[in-house]
Design an enzyme around this catalytic site. Sequence first.
Site, PDB file in Angstrom:
ATOM      1  N   ASP A  18      -2.938  -0.390   2.625  1.00 19.62           N
ATOM      2  CA  ASP A  18      -3.236  -1.668   1.971  1.00 19.62           C
ATOM      3  C   ASP A  18      -2.465  -2.809   2.650  1.00 19.62           C
ATOM      4  OD1 ASP A  18      -4.594  -0.065   0.225  1.00 19.62           O
ATOM      5  OD2 ASP A  18      -3.593  -0.783  -1.579  1.00 19.62           O
ATOM      6  N   HIS A  61       1.200   1.235   3.027  1.00 22.20           N
ATOM      7  CA  HIS A  61       1.012  -0.196   3.308  1.00 22.20           C
ATOM      8  C   HIS A  61       1.233  -0.490   4.785  1.00 22.20           C
ATOM      9  CE1 HIS A  61       1.460  -0.136  -1.025  1.00 22.20           C
ATOM     10  NE2 HIS A  61       0.855  -1.303  -1.060  1.00 22.20           N
TER      11      HIS A  61
HETATM   12 ZN   LIG Z   1      -1.988  -4.763  -2.106  1.00 23.26          ZN
END
Ligand SMILES: [Zn+2]
Length: 247
Positions: A52, A204
Amino acid sequence: MKIKKRYIFTHRAWVGFLLITCLIFTCSNKVKADPIDITIEENEKIIYLTFDDGPSVLTNKTLDILKEQNVKATFFLIGNQIADQKDVVKRIYDEGHAIGLHTFTHNYKRIYSSKENFISEMLKCQSEIYNITGIKPNIIRFPWGSHKKLNQNFLNLLHENNFRVYDWNASMSDGINCKTSANKLYMEATKTTITEQPIILLMHCDYMHKNTCKALPRVIEYYKKKGYEFKVITEGTPEHFYPIKVK
Ligand SMILES: [Zn+2]
């Protein structure tokens, strides 16, 4: 004497009954065990690596690692970061990874102020990706997950807009604290093998997630050794979200 005979008969009948019960139980277990084992073997060995909050400079580093390891992943991108990282988005696409939507601003108040705003944020992100790659992704991930935000009406509305929702069932805590040590991130990403299958692992790749990059090769090697297949999320992947209220 009669009493003794009756006792012996009753006793033998009990032993016989118990033996037959055990036999039936063992057989039925055996018959059931094989297909279940096969199902678990087939289903357990799939992992979706998902990243993400890209694209960023560090997304490039993530792509280098994935290339070295020859595995594919899914990137849920933030729309307003795309203009400065067009090459990265193009590279994600060209190298065969999947692209998903993660809103345009990633601004909690703005994206969750209404269902309409949420959808418009996703469409804006989709349009940015389309301008670079020529594809219009419709797999989406809610920032901070769909928990307590998604209900049946909202899901219906998302489906009407052709979106498909993907949360996760395993995660690194890099989204909570990007300074978490690479070793701890590795431990978090690999402790999940005994839980829900297939694994959808949240990580991430924003500019501050250096430790995620440090942990990533070990995480991939771990799942390779365990015999996992690395897949990307597509429209055909069954949706995955937290339980929602029916009404
Ligand atoms: Zn996010």
